[in-house]
Scaffold this active site. Structure first.
Site, PDB file in Angstrom:
ATOM      1  N   ASP A  79       0.821  -1.211   0.000  1.00  0.00           N
ATOM      2  CA  ASP A  79       0.000   0.000   0.000  1.00  0.00           C
ATOM      3  C   ASP A  79       0.848   1.250   0.000  1.00  0.00           C
ATOM      4  O   ASP A  79       2.050   1.225   0.280  1.00  0.00           O
ATOM      5  CB  ASP A  79      -0.960  -0.004   1.188  1.00  0.00           C
ATOM      6  CG  ASP A  79      -0.251  -0.105   2.529  1.00  0.00           C
ATOM      7  OD1 ASP A  79       0.774  -0.805   2.603  1.00  0.00           O
ATOM      8  OD2 ASP A  79      -0.712   0.521   3.507  1.00  0.00           O
ATOM      9  N   GLU A 146       0.062  -1.400   5.580  1.00  0.00           N
ATOM     10  CA  GLU A 146       1.164  -0.931   6.437  1.00  0.00           C
ATOM     11  C   GLU A 146       0.955   0.511   6.872  1.00  0.00           C
ATOM     12  O   GLU A 146       1.213   0.877   8.012  1.00  0.00           O
ATOM     13  CB  GLU A 146       2.496  -1.080   5.689  1.00  0.00           C
ATOM     14  CG  GLU A 146       3.726  -0.848   6.545  1.00  0.00           C
ATOM     15  CD  GLU A 146       4.251   0.589   6.503  1.00  0.00           C
ATOM     16  OE1 GLU A 146       5.216   0.888   7.225  1.00  0.00           O
ATOM     17  OE2 GLU A 146       3.686   1.424   5.739  1.00  0.00           O
TER      18      GLU A 146
END
Length: 480
Positions: A79, A146
């Site tokens: 991400d 994350e």
């Protein structure tokens, strides 16, 4: 489309990174980019595994003759932070990034670039697709979510992994090897305020603060960048009869807020000197904010408001903003002065129809050192009648200067570039701390090319650090 001067070498790495910039990948929406990786793995005939959290592992067999070498985990997160300036139309759930090359840096047009950690992901996949790379058995680990709380790593099914060595490619300064990272946690706060109708003599305004640099609340917290929540709170103090209607500042717990909007009402006699009051505040800020924030602007316009907090509660909220801690709280006694031991980020503040929401996160190397800060914040919450929700914390990665992998990496760097790398710890929440707690005994090293402005629209990747980063990665793997 690619800029005309888009980098070309190493070819596999740059092509994979370009594809990453075409595929939207906000936190919790990584399915499309994960499928891109699964398709590549299946085309190459490599097994893959997914866990319930959405983390992906691709199993790449060793190069011929390297089958007996230790298995290496190559770890990155899928991400990216999705932040843009307010003068560009961009939907991070749908639109590809618009790339640009400027004076040796690759960036995106008024949005985050996603080099954090897309460049590391691209390098990881290039290890699989580039036939010229020699490597031991690899487990390519791609975690999810994350940037909004390390959710993928926290919920990783560690049984998918067998490697005894791990390389994390998520740091942002080339020629540096990292052997430690901060842990962290945070809170969400809420309370309700009553709203009252506004009298006819009140004048209502919308104030936009913009032009701050913003940035990463870990690796940039020592730079003393302006916090839009703090500055908006300060510039509204001292206005007699102020009544707050709404506030909207901040995008994520790990981003220093760079812009925000507040709607408020003041008596007519105060409105006439409002512009002067705001310009005086802006001039004060220019006297101490870093140069990166000198584009700060305050834009005022008239609006219609039906109701707002009363003057007492409005001042109470401004007092909370003033009292809430933000920034570096302690520095390392052993490392260089820019290594922060303890910090806190006042990240998000929203007020809508009397409902207040505040979010803050803190980082530490030694969790015991954070206890007084935790006690202070929770005492503040009690004093201001805030309902508290604690976010799940994550462990740090204690530096290990005797790591065999560190020694091997330092020797490879010396061989390739004629100098030993700097050895550091980072005041940010790399997933290494969590992963090492799930994979006891795994020797770990983290490194990456140079990235600046991560988590902000000025995020950029220094192009000439990517090729030596790739040379180091591939030579280290060949040496294992």
């Amino acid at each position: 489309m690619k800029p005309d001067n888009y980098p070309q070498r190493p070819a596999h790495l740059w092509e994979h990174f370009y594809q990453f910039t075409r595929i939207p990948r906000p936190s919790k929406q990584e399915a499309a980019v994960r499928q891109y990786l699964v398709d590549l793995a299946q085309q190459a005939g490599h097994p893959v595994r997914l866990d319930d959290a959405g983390n992906l592992v691709i199993y790449v067999p060793a190069s011929p003759g390297r089958e007996d070498r230790p298995t290496v985990i190559i770890q990155n997160h899928l991400d990216m932070v999705t932040v843009k300036t307010d003068d560009v139309e961009h939907d991070f759930t749908r639109d590809p990034l618009q790339l640009k090359v400027d004076d040796g840096w690759l960036g995106a047009d008024r949005t985050t670039l996603g080099a954090d950690n897309g460049l590391g992901c691209a390098a990881s996949i290039a290890l699989m697709t580039d036939p010229d790379v020699t490597h031991p058995p690899l487990e390519l680990l791609f975690t999810v979510d994350e940037e909004t709380g390390l959710g993928g790593a926290l919920n990783l099914d560690a049984s998918m992994l067998s490697g005894s060595l791990m390389l994390n490619l998520d740091t942002e300064d080339w020629n540096e090897l990292y052997i430690g990272c901060a842990g962290g946690a945070g809170w969400q706060f809420a309370r309700s305020f009553a709203e009252d109708p506004l009298r006819g003599d009140a004048e209502c305004f919308r104030l936009n603060l913009r032009g701050l640099a913003g940035g990463h609340s870990g690796v940039q917290i020592h730079e003393q960048l302006g916090n839009a929540i703090k500055l908006l709170g300060e510039c509204l103090r001292g206005l007699p009869g102020l009544r707050l209607g709404s506030i909207e500042v901040g995008v994520a717990h790990n981003v220093i807020p760079r812009e925000g909007v507040v709607e408020f009402a003041v008596p007519a006699e105060v409105a006439g000197r409002l512009a002067e009051h705001l310009e005086n505040a802006r001039q004060r800020w220019l006297g101490y904010l870093p140069a990166a924030d000198h584009g700060v602007e305050l834009a005022l316009q008239s609006v219609q408001l039906d109701s707002a907090l009363d003057a007492v509660d409005s001042l109470r909220l401004l007092d909370l903003i003033a009292a809430f801690p933000h920034g570096a709280q302690a520095y390392s006694l052993e490392q260089p002065a820019d290594l922060v031991d303890l910090s806190i980020n006042l990240a998000i503040l929203r007020l809508q129809r009397g409902e207040l929401y505040v979010e803050s996160s803190y980082r530490f190397f030694n969790e015991q050192q954070s206890l007084p800060l935790q006690h202070a914040v929770l005492a503040l919450a009690r004093a201001y009648d805030l309902e508290v929700t604690e976010d799940v914390g994550y462990p740090g990665w204690e530096p290990d200067f005797s790591s065999p992998l560190l020694e091997q990496g330092s020797a490879v760097h010396q061989h390739l570039f004629g100098a030993r790398p700097a050895v550091k710890a980072i005041h940010a929440g790399l997933e290494c701390g969590i992963l090492k707690s799930k994979l006891p005994g795994v020797d770990t090293l983290s490194f990456g090319p140079t990235i600046r402005g991560a988590h902000s629209p000025s995020e950029r990747l220094r192009i000439d650090t990517v090729e030596p980063f790739w040379r180091f990665l591939t030579e280290l793997l060949a040496d294992i």
